[in-house]
Design a protein around this motif. Structure first.
Motif, PDB file in Angstrom:
ATOM      1  N   PHE A  62       0.833  -1.205   0.000  1.00 27.05           N
ATOM      2  CA  PHE A  62       0.000   0.000   0.000  1.00 27.05           C
ATOM      3  C   PHE A  62       0.868   1.257   0.000  1.00 27.05           C
ATOM      4  CE2 PHE A  62      -2.140   3.237   2.747  1.00 27.05           C
ATOM      5  CZ  PHE A  62      -3.052   3.681   1.790  1.00 27.05           C
TER       6      PHE A  62
ATOM      7  N   GLY B 197      -5.470  -0.237  -3.580  1.00 24.28           N
ATOM      8  CA  GLY B 197      -5.219   1.085  -3.034  1.00 24.28           C
ATOM      9  C   GLY B 197      -6.435   1.691  -2.343  1.00 24.28           C
TER      10      GLY B 197
ATOM     11  N   PRO C 287      -0.270   3.766  -3.140  1.00 26.28           N
ATOM     12  CA  PRO C 287      -1.428   4.022  -2.274  1.00 26.28           C
ATOM     13  C   PRO C 287      -2.738   4.299  -2.997  1.00 26.28           C
ATOM     14  CG  PRO C 287       0.026   5.919  -2.321  1.00 26.28           C
ATOM     15  CD  PRO C 287       0.732   4.836  -3.056  1.00 26.28           C
TER      16      PRO C 287
ATOM     17  N   GLY D 256      -3.014   0.600  -5.702  1.00 27.46           N
ATOM     18  CA  GLY D 256      -2.444  -0.662  -5.262  1.00 27.46           C
ATOM     19  C   GLY D 256      -1.490  -1.260  -6.276  1.00 27.46           C
TER      20      GLY D 256
ATOM     21  N   LEU E 210      -6.432  -2.514   0.348  1.00 28.61           N
ATOM     22  CA  LEU E 210      -5.454  -1.426   0.302  1.00 28.61           C
ATOM     23  C   LEU E 210      -4.210  -1.808  -0.498  1.00 28.61           C
ATOM     24  CD1 LEU E 210      -5.672  -0.124   3.979  1.00 28.61           C
ATOM     25  CD2 LEU E 210      -6.270   1.177   1.924  1.00 28.61           C
ATOM     26  N   SER E 211      -3.747  -3.045  -0.311  1.00 26.69           N
ATOM     27  CA  SER E 211      -2.514  -3.449  -0.978  1.00 26.69           C
ATOM     28  C   SER E 211      -2.714  -3.708  -2.462  1.00 26.69           C
ATOM     29  CB  SER E 211      -1.942  -4.710  -0.315  1.00 26.69           C
ATOM     30  OG  SER E 211      -2.848  -5.802  -0.427  1.00 26.69           O
TER      31      SER E 211
END
Length: 420
Positions: free
Chosen positions: A275, A323, A279, A282, A319-320
């Motif tokens: 992340f 994003g 960000p 991703g 998130l990873s």
């Protein structure tokens, strides 16, 4: 049309009842229900969707659109459309159930029997086959989390039948709650256990006027005794799982990451690095493994954490891989239905004909937000199916119960006016 309504709601209930009883059992009722929903344009029904119906549908549609965007951005593999497509295909099922009334009370039977069947499968696997964890045809975590979700819905069914003073059905629903909890316990899925106290408090708080102080305290006491009993029975494995959790944390702090919990911490660490690297959008599903391998080569995370397909945490996974954009789409899928169901609970706080369905619907995103702490639920077919479809089942049930109530008020008002 009446027959279509009966069949449609029966299929919805069957999806809940068979979800863990047989392999891919949730597909049986839902697949037929979807096919039936395609007949809706050919039926003489008028669409009168409310603004809230559009909102809940739009939340699912937006998630599908963003997921499609990420699939295109990171490889456009048609295989990746399978699970996200459910967020789109659920729409005609919702429209169907909003336009055909039927035995919506069958949803209570579906959840209750689904929980009971799950416990039967779990008992058979643990104590007849000798498996270390109950799993049915799923991964143990998915089995356990789905089982406790059915148990939670059964607990709401118990409140509904208590309000109706239907005590035989009340007893069956309580059995469903116990059975769903047992299925989760025998699966050894610790993540689902975290939310049990919170959700029980939520249900007891919102039913305090129905139950009364004595009953609420009594239920709380019974649950506390039940929890202590579960901890005291070594054959259930709960106390052992808790001990293993404590030991895993200590081992991780001592520099040993290669335990069940330690590898989760490593996956979460890797997800945060991904992340931080990208960000907004991703790193993508296909870029994640290469990124994790690089972290392992640098000694940042354990080599054993590289082989896992997801982060075992829905929030960090989003998130990873996708994003902040994908994370916001995920939160919309959780929070929009939850807010709508909670609003209905407030609007009809003393009307359990409506409130019970709204509470059951609210428990689906609430439970999933708990499960998401230790599992990427939407990375599995059952995780997607047992989220989007129960939500639309209970939302349609809320809308029909609401309509029944308002029409009843209108009829009463008309009688009063005529008498005057």
């Amino acid at each position: 049309m009446f027959l279509l309504g009966k069949v449609s709601w029966l299929l919805a209930a069957a999806a809940l009842a068979l979800s863990l009883a047989v392999p891919n059992g949730y597909n049986f009722g839902i697949a037929i229900l979807f096919i039936v929903s395609l007949l809706l344009p050919f039926l003489k029904v008028r669409f009168s969707l409310s603004r809230q119906d559009y909102i809940i549908t739009s939340a699912f549609l937006i998630y599908f659109i963003f997921t499609t965007f990420f699939i295109y951005l990171y490889g456009w593999n048609t295989r990746d459309f399978d699970r996200p497509s459910r967020f789109l295909l659920v729409a005609p099922v919702l429209f169907l159930l909003l336009h055909v009334d039927g035995y919506r009370k069958l949803l209570w039977a579906g959840a209750t029997w689904g929980a009971i069947f799950a416990s039967v499968v779990a008992l058979y696997e643990r104590y007849y086959l000798g498996l270390p964890r109950a799993m049915g045809a799923e991964y143990p975590i998915m089995f356990g989390d789905t089982s406790i979700l059915l148990g939670f819905i059964s607990a709401v069914a118990a409140l509904y039948f208590f309000a109706k003073r239907q005590y035989y059905l009340l007893a069956l629903a309580i059995l469903g709650f116990i059975a769903g909890s047992l299925g989760s316990i025998l699966s050894g899925s610790r993540g689902g256990w975290v939310g049990i106290p919170i959700i029980l408090v939520f249900m007891l708080w919102h039913s305090r006027d129905l139950l009364g102080k004595r009953v609420v305290l009594g239920v709380f006491g019974v649950c506390l005794v039940g929890a202590l009993t579960v901890l005291a029975i070594p054959q259930l494995g709960v106390s052992k799982k808790i001990e293993q959790t404590v030991q895993s944390v200590q081992l991780y702090l001592d520099g040993e990451p290669n335990t069940s919990l330690g590898l989760r911490f490593e996956m979460w660490k890797g997800a945060l690095y991904m992340f931080e690297s990208s960000p907004v959008f991703g790193v993508g599903e296909y870029g994640a493994k290469e990124f994790k391998q690089r972290l392992a080569n640098e000694g940042v995370i354990s080599e054993q954490a590289v082989v896992f397909d997801h982060a075992h945490n829905e929030y960090l996974n989003a998130l990873s891989l996708t994003g902040i954009v994908g994370f916001l789409a995920l939160m919309a899928v959780y929070l929009v239905p939850l807010r709508l169901f909670l609003r209905k609970m407030r609007e009809y706080k003393n009307n359990w004909n409506v409130k019970a369905y709204a509470m059951a619907g609210a428990l689906v995103p609430m439970s999933y937000m708990d499960f998401a702490l230790s599992q990427s639920m939407f990375s599995h077919n059952i995780g997607v199916m047992m989220y989007v479809f129960p939500i639309v089942f209970f939302w349609a049930a809320v809308r029909w119960a609401e309509k029944e109530y308002t029409e009843g008020l209108a009829a009463e008002s008309l009688k009063v006016n005529k008498s005057d």
